[in-house]
Design a protein around this motif. Structure first.
Motif, PDB file in Angstrom:
ATOM      1  N   GLU A  11       1.606   0.955  19.465  1.00 25.58           N
ATOM      2  CA  GLU A  11       1.196   1.486  20.745  1.00 25.58           C
ATOM      3  C   GLU A  11       2.425   2.058  21.641  1.00 25.58           C
ATOM      4  OE1 GLU A  11      -0.789  -1.759  22.460  1.00 25.58           O
ATOM      5  OE2 GLU A  11      -2.410  -1.847  21.345  1.00 25.58           O
ATOM      6  N   ASP A  14       3.240   5.628  20.093  1.00 26.87           N
ATOM      7  CA  ASP A  14       2.219   6.464  20.477  1.00 26.87           C
ATOM      8  C   ASP A  14       2.539   6.848  21.837  1.00 26.87           C
ATOM      9  OD1 ASP A  14       1.192   6.421  18.141  1.00 26.87           O
ATOM     10  OD2 ASP A  14      -0.658   4.974  18.748  1.00 26.87           O
ATOM     11  N   GLU A  18       3.748  10.614  23.137  1.00 28.63           N
ATOM     12  CA  GLU A  18       2.947  11.325  23.952  1.00 28.63           C
ATOM     13  C   GLU A  18       3.466  11.736  25.228  1.00 28.63           C
ATOM     14  OE1 GLU A  18      -0.950  10.861  27.075  1.00 28.63           O
ATOM     15  OE2 GLU A  18      -0.381   9.218  25.667  1.00 28.63           O
TER      16      GLU A  18
END
Length: 304
Positions: A11, A14, A18
């Motif tokens: 996470e 990610d 992003e």
């Protein structure tokens, strides 16, 4: 526990990815405006990602400012190294040209900031002055964030910003030119060069026009700046460097403004970017160094 840890790590990666992708075009533009080289800017972005990937985004107050701080520090290191390389460069050094999307010209401040003319003005600043000017004047970062990026206190950054702003103001393009007027000048220039029309060139070129050519010691180029409308017009009207070659000019967007791709016998030979003030050409920048032409086969995204 292991699975939960892996999930948390995934996470975090990610989220970091992003954020980096969201700001990538801006980060590239910061690095490019500081370095004048798309190749070096891409290298800085790779280093930025490696550093950013090791940061816990949860501890970052503002991702954009944090990422800009990383890219600025890395670009400053690269800029100082580039300065040493430029000292031994063969002939005039010009920035690496970019093909940009037509909509870049709609953002007048962004288009000016990435123009060949402005990048050459930025070359006259010290590395720290350049970083401060770019971050403040182009990307509107506050003085506290800039201070962290350049390792100065905010008061010192304000002084550097004032000094850099005055330096650039004395050398930046003298008059605002609309995109339509710029296109008209480029089209007239292209016709005059293609036909070898000396008088038309004299009408388009400003009396104090300066022509620079960058061959990097690999391709034939003007070894030093040529000044004055008559000298520049005669150079352009007599076929430049190879009279035996079939030359064609292709209109494109170069660094936020209309420019020309130059082809000899159908092969890409260089890029022409022009500085236009009050409707006349005051600067002509011809990049022939093959190492600087890698980004003219595709559009490069720049943003603020």
């Amino acid at each position: 526990m292991g699975k939960r840890g892996e999930g948390t790590t995934a996470e975090r990666v990610d989220r970091a990815t992003e954020a980096f992708v969201t700001h990538r075009n801006l980060l590239f533009t910061v690095a490019y405006e500081m370095l004048g080289s798309a190749t070096d800017a891409e290298d800085v972005l790779q280093e930025t990602w490696l550093r950013w990937a090791g940061v816990d985004p949860g501890g970052v107050r503002e991702e954009r400012a944090y990422l800009v701080r990383i890219v600025t520090r890395l670009a400053l290191d690269r800029l100082r190294a580039l300065g040493r390389r430029k000292e031994s460069y063969v002939g005039p050094w010009l920035p690496e040209p970019l093909l940009t999307a037509p909509d870049v010209a709609e953002d007048v401040e962004l288009a000016e900031s990435v123009s060949m003319a402005m990048l050459l003005v930025l070359e006259t600043l010290t590395p720290t002055e350049r970083a401060v000017f770019v971050l403040r004047e182009v990307f509107d970062l506050d003085y506290e964030d800039i201070a962290e990026a350049v390792d100065k206190n905010p008061a010192a950054v304000r002084q550097i910003a004032r000094r850099a702003r005055a330096h650039v103001a004395a050398r930046r393009p003298r008059g605002t030119v609309s995109p339509a007027e710029t296109r008209a000048v480029i089209q007239a220039f292209q016709r005059a060069v293609e036909t070898g029309d000396l008088q038309r060139l004299l009408d388009i070129l400003a009396p104090d026009v300066v022509a620079l050519s960058d061959g990097g010691g690999v391709r034939r180029a003007i070894p030093r700046p040529i000044r004055g409308a008559e000298r520049v017009a005669r150079l352009l009207a007599t076929g430049w460097y190879r009279r035996d070659a079939a030359r064609s000019l292709e209109p494109v967007q170069v660094n936020g403004s209309p420019g020309l791709l130059v082809r000899l016998d159908g092969e890409l030979d260089g890029v022409l970017a022009l500085r236009i003030d009050h409707g006349r050409v005051t600067g002509l920048y011809h990049v022939r160094n093959p190492e600087k032409l890698s980004c003219v086969g595709r559009e490069t995204s720049v943003s603020r």
